[in-house]
Design a protein around this motif. Structure first.
Motif, mmCIF file in Angstrom:
data_model
loop_
_atom_site.group_PDB
_atom_site.id
_atom_site.type_symbol
_atom_site.label_atom_id
_atom_site.label_comp_id
_atom_site.label_asym_id
_atom_site.label_seq_id
_atom_site.Cartn_x
_atom_site.Cartn_y
_atom_site.Cartn_z
ATOM 1 N N LYS A 7 0.810 -1.211 0.000
ATOM 2 C CA LYS A 7 0.000 0.000 0.000
ATOM 3 C C LYS A 7 0.843 1.261 0.000
ATOM 4 N N LYS A 8 2.148 1.148 -0.167
ATOM 5 C CA LYS A 8 3.016 2.335 -0.211
ATOM 6 C C LYS A 8 2.785 3.094 -1.503
ATOM 7 N N ARG A 9 3.078 4.366 -1.464
ATOM 8 C CA ARG A 9 2.981 5.189 -2.661
ATOM 9 C C ARG A 9 4.092 4.809 -3.637
ATOM 10 N N PRO A 10 3.895 5.055 -4.936
ATOM 11 C CA PRO A 10 4.914 4.678 -5.932
ATOM 12 C C PRO A 10 6.278 5.323 -5.681
ATOM 13 N N GLY A 15 12.075 4.172 -4.483
ATOM 14 C CA GLY A 15 13.252 4.744 -3.850
ATOM 15 C C GLY A 15 13.729 5.985 -4.572
ATOM 16 N N ASN A 16 12.841 6.913 -4.858
ATOM 17 C CA ASN A 16 13.138 8.122 -5.607
ATOM 18 C C ASN A 16 14.228 8.934 -4.890
ATOM 19 N N PRO A 17 15.383 9.140 -5.510
ATOM 20 C CA PRO A 17 16.464 9.877 -4.837
ATOM 21 C C PRO A 17 16.245 11.382 -4.784
#
Length: 51
Positions: A7-10, A15-17
């Protein structure tokens, strides 16, 4: 069965730096460039009117 991790956001999954990056210097640079363009434009416009 679904877990709580699905259920985490994309952005959290990939792992957006770039999250939380500080763009204060970029904003100041853009504002200074805009002020320079405006001062130049009004200066040239005043020169045009004085002739």
């Amino acid at each position: 069965m679904a877990t709580s991790n699905s259920k985490k956001r994309p952005a959290e999954q990939s792992g957006n730096p770039h999250t939380g990056i500080n763009l204060k210097g970029t904003f100041i640079s853009v504002m200074l460039l805009g002020v320079f363009i405006l001062v130049t434009w009004f200066g040239l416009y005043a020169l045009f009117l004085s002739r």
